[in-house]
Design a protein around this motif. Structure first.
Motif, PDB file in Angstrom:
ATOM      1  N   VAL A   1       1.002  -1.190  -0.132  1.00  0.00           N
ATOM      2  CA  VAL A   1       0.101   0.088   0.057  1.00  0.00           C
ATOM      3  C   VAL A   1       0.946   1.308  -0.136  1.00  0.00           C
ATOM      4  O   VAL A   1       0.674   2.262  -0.795  1.00  0.00           O
ATOM      5  CB  VAL A   1      -1.070   0.129   1.142  1.00  0.00           C
ATOM      6  CG1 VAL A   1      -1.643   1.300   1.410  1.00  0.00           C
ATOM      7  CG2 VAL A   1      -1.877  -1.289   0.999  1.00  0.00           C
ATOM      8  N   LEU A   2       1.863   1.236   1.059  1.00  0.00           N
ATOM      9  CA  LEU A   2       2.836   2.611   1.031  1.00  0.00           C
ATOM     10  C   LEU A   2       3.523   2.767  -0.372  1.00  0.00           C
ATOM     11  O   LEU A   2       3.520   3.625  -0.856  1.00  0.00           O
ATOM     12  CB  LEU A   2       3.797   2.186   2.136  1.00  0.00           C
ATOM     13  CG  LEU A   2       5.021   3.235   1.953  1.00  0.00           C
ATOM     14  CD1 LEU A   2       4.300   4.548   2.558  1.00  0.00           C
ATOM     15  CD2 LEU A   2       6.049   2.779   3.297  1.00  0.00           C
ATOM     16  N   PHE A   3       4.016   1.498  -0.811  1.00  0.00           N
ATOM     17  CA  PHE A   3       5.038   1.600  -2.027  1.00  0.00           C
ATOM     18  C   PHE A   3       3.986   2.347  -3.291  1.00  0.00           C
ATOM     19  O   PHE A   3       4.646   2.791  -4.262  1.00  0.00           O
ATOM     20  CB  PHE A   3       5.749   0.466  -2.472  1.00  0.00           C
ATOM     21  CG  PHE A   3       6.853   0.272  -1.334  1.00  0.00           C
ATOM     22  CD1 PHE A   3       7.456   1.060  -0.928  1.00  0.00           C
ATOM     23  CD2 PHE A   3       7.131  -1.310  -0.937  1.00  0.00           C
ATOM     24  CE1 PHE A   3       8.573   0.721   0.246  1.00  0.00           C
ATOM     25  CE2 PHE A   3       8.192  -1.465  -0.131  1.00  0.00           C
ATOM     26  CZ  PHE A   3       8.746  -0.397   0.513  1.00  0.00           C
ATOM     27  N   SER A   4       2.899   1.485  -3.590  1.00  0.00           N
ATOM     28  CA  SER A   4       2.022   2.038  -4.191  1.00  0.00           C
ATOM     29  C   SER A   4       1.571   3.450  -4.543  1.00  0.00           C
ATOM     30  O   SER A   4       1.442   3.962  -5.229  1.00  0.00           O
ATOM     31  CB  SER A   4       0.827   1.016  -4.428  1.00  0.00           C
ATOM     32  OG  SER A   4      -0.201   1.294  -5.299  1.00  0.00           O
ATOM     33  N   ALA A   5       1.506   3.951  -3.241  1.00  0.00           N
ATOM     34  CA  ALA A   5       0.993   5.214  -3.120  1.00  0.00           C
ATOM     35  C   ALA A   5       2.221   6.170  -3.481  1.00  0.00           C
ATOM     36  O   ALA A   5       1.737   7.222  -4.044  1.00  0.00           O
ATOM     37  CB  ALA A   5       0.590   5.505  -1.710  1.00  0.00           C
ATOM     38  N   ILE A   6       3.239   5.774  -3.098  1.00  0.00           N
ATOM     39  CA  ILE A   6       4.519   6.723  -3.388  1.00  0.00           C
ATOM     40  C   ILE A   6       4.613   6.823  -4.958  1.00  0.00           C
ATOM     41  O   ILE A   6       4.920   7.786  -5.641  1.00  0.00           O
ATOM     42  CB  ILE A   6       5.623   6.055  -2.885  1.00  0.00           C
ATOM     43  CG1 ILE A   6       5.734   6.259  -1.346  1.00  0.00           C
ATOM     44  CG2 ILE A   6       7.230   6.550  -3.453  1.00  0.00           C
ATOM     45  CD1 ILE A   6       6.758   5.792  -0.596  1.00  0.00           C
ATOM     46  N   ALA A   7       4.511   5.514  -5.663  1.00  0.00           N
ATOM     47  CA  ALA A   7       4.741   5.290  -7.214  1.00  0.00           C
ATOM     48  C   ALA A   7       3.531   6.219  -7.796  1.00  0.00           C
ATOM     49  O   ALA A   7       3.732   6.874  -8.629  1.00  0.00           O
ATOM     50  CB  ALA A   7       4.529   4.069  -7.571  1.00  0.00           C
ATOM     51  N   GLU A   8       2.185   6.131  -7.120  1.00  0.00           N
ATOM     52  CA  GLU A   8       1.042   7.120  -7.845  1.00  0.00           C
ATOM     53  C   GLU A   8       1.035   8.318  -7.806  1.00  0.00           C
ATOM     54  O   GLU A   8       0.691   9.052  -8.498  1.00  0.00           O
ATOM     55  CB  GLU A   8      -0.132   6.413  -7.248  1.00  0.00           C
ATOM     56  CG  GLU A   8      -0.572   5.013  -7.410  1.00  0.00           C
ATOM     57  CD  GLU A   8      -1.790   4.615  -6.660  1.00  0.00           C
ATOM     58  OE1 GLU A   8      -2.246   5.498  -6.011  1.00  0.00           O
ATOM     59  OE2 GLU A   8      -2.266   3.345  -6.875  1.00  0.00           O
TER      60      GLU A   8
END
Length: 347
Positions: free
Chosen positions: A205-212
């Motif tokens: 969830v964290l890494f996905s939000a950073i990428a988005e």
């Protein structure tokens, strides 16, 4: 990025892990920009004390999750107090130094935050037990951490609008969380291991939000037993590891990560000065410095041409415990080693 170099940094780059000796953010930022022009990082200065340490620095970013310092360390609090106020002030000084010295920077910039599981392993609940022992508290922490990291990232972008940002999530305690080796409050036993599925889901969830958000999610763990596969599956697009701790047991995991396009930030330069002639000689020989990286690459069997694009050279860990002279020398050795990987990929 482009097809010739799919990584978020120029070929033959070097960078620092995060921390730096001293207390002057302006001087630290100037030094990092001068020594690491291809991939500078926002330096952390823990010598300034409470609020500049890894936990307090990121704790100051957590909305609606106040913590404070107790004799045993950081602990959940009822409301924000002077410790968090100090953390916010110190971060503001660092960002002001970034604005002053790097406002027009248009390359890739790395910033670092403590990860949610390292925070959970380091912060105590009001009763004195580590927060990681309470699944509900871990969820609340992860939600606050995500919001705080994204707000911090937005602030960094305002300060350096032309930069591409790598967000390095520091998880040095993650192996202990996975192994169940953290001591209880009494010190007489160990806390249970946390299910890897829970950890992976929260980091995803964290890494996905950073990428988005348009940034590049990275993960750092310089401890033995780093869970390379878990971090890759969670969505980290770069892994910061201590190359001197990687063994043949890691080869398959590291190889899978490289095949998936994950970049590697590999620590090859000692982060502290042991004063021995052997260390001095090694640091003055860029080819010897990067030998562990080349040996790893040869075992993995990837093209030598890929090496200097996929791999960034770094010190083995943060440099807060080093003398200013050794810290500068470590960045120089990292930079010179990166050039060897480009110019002499094989010996």
């Amino acid at each position: 990025m482009n097809q010739q170099n799919p990584y978020p940094w120029p070929g033959a780059s070097a960078t620092g892990v995060g921390s730096w000796p001293g207390e002057d953010p302006g001087e630290a930022m100037r030094t990092v920009l001068g020594e690491l022009p291809d991939l500078p990082h926002l330096p952390e200065l823990p010598e300034r004390g409470v609020g500049a340490d890894m936990v307090g620095r990121t704790g100051g970013l957590l909305p609606e999750f106040p913590i404070e310092v107790q004799p045993s360390g950081w602990r959940v609090a009822d409301s924000p107090g002077r410790d968090l106020g100090r953390a916010a002030s110190l971060m503001s000084y660092d960002l002001d130094a970034l604005t002053e010295h790097a406002h027009g920077f248009t390359g890739t910039l790395k910033v670092q935050v403590a990860g949610p599981w390292t925070l959970a392993a380091s912060i105590e609940l009001r009763g004195g037990q580590r927060l990681v022992a309470d699944p509900g508290a871990c969820r609340d922490l992860a939600e606050s951490h995500l919001e705080g990291v994204l707000a911090h990232l937005a602030e960094v972008r305002k300060r350096v609008p032309g930069a591409r940002i790598i967000v390095q999530v520091d998880e040095p305690s993650l192996p202990s969380v996975l192994l169940g080796s953290l001591p209880t409050a009494s010190g007489l036993s160990r806390l249970p291991a946390v299910d890897p599925v829970r950890i992976e889901a929260s980091l995803r969830v964290l890494f996905s939000a950073i990428a988005e958000s348009g940034a590049v999610p990275a993960a750092h763990c310089c401890a033995p037993g780093v869970p390379v596969d878990l971090l890759r599956r969670s969505g980290a697009r770069a892994l910061s590891l201590n190359a001197l701790l990687l063994t043949r047991d890691h080869d398959e995991m590291v190889g899978t990560a490289v095949e998936a396009g994950v970049g590697l930030l590999l620590g090859v330069v000692p982060s502290t000065d042991d004063g021995t002639p052997a260390q001095t000689a090694r640091m003055s020989d860029p080819a010897a410095t990067v030998d562990p990286v080349r040996e790893l690459w040869n075992r993995l069997g990837f093209s030598p041409d890929l090496l200097s694009r996929a791999v960034v050279t770094t010190p083995t860990c943060g440099l807060a415990g080093a003398s200013p002279g050794h810290a500068r020398a470590a960045l120089t050795a990292s930079r010179d080693g990166a050039r060897v990987l480009r110019d002499e990929p094989r010996r």
